[in-house]
Motif scaffolding. Structure first.
Motif, PDB file in Angstrom:
ATOM      1  N   GLU A   7       0.756  -1.056  -0.047  1.00  0.00           N
ATOM      2  CA  GLU A   7       0.085   0.081   0.045  1.00  0.00           C
ATOM      3  C   GLU A   7       0.844   1.351  -0.148  1.00  0.00           C
ATOM      4  O   GLU A   7       1.562   1.586   0.974  1.00  0.00           O
ATOM      5  N   SER A   9       1.543   5.513  -0.800  1.00  0.00           N
ATOM      6  CA  SER A   9       0.860   6.727  -0.778  1.00  0.00           C
ATOM      7  C   SER A   9       1.584   7.550  -1.567  1.00  0.00           C
ATOM      8  O   SER A   9       2.630   7.906  -1.619  1.00  0.00           O
ATOM      9  N   ALA A  27       6.114   7.402  -4.934  1.00  0.00           N
ATOM     10  CA  ALA A  27       5.580   7.083  -3.516  1.00  0.00           C
ATOM     11  C   ALA A  27       7.088   6.294  -2.932  1.00  0.00           C
ATOM     12  O   ALA A  27       7.676   5.731  -3.597  1.00  0.00           O
TER      13      ALA A  27
END
Length: 67
Positions: A7, A9, A27
């Motif tokens: 995951e 950002s 990211a």
């Protein structure tokens, strides 16, 4: 676990325009910087080690400032 399972950002480059031109997002994790095309979120990604990314940024900075 591969890079697609993490995951992340994502942040759009401050140099990207909102006019549909060349836009990238980055990211970062503890040891990797990921790069993707902001117009193709599920497309290919590049992943660089922190050391590789730092060398890339250093080279860009040197060229920008004539070093």
């Amino acid at each position: 676990m591969n890079n697609n399972d993490i995951e992340l950002s994502w942040f759009k480059s401050s140099y990207s325009s909102g006019e549909g031109g060349m836009c990238v997002e980055v990211a970062a994790t503890a040891d990797t910087v990921h790069v993707r095309d902001s117009k193709n979120l599920h497309g290919s990604r590049l992943a660089f080690s922190i050391r590789q990314w730092d060398a890339f940024i250093d080279r860009l900075t040197a060229e920008e400032f004539g070093a």
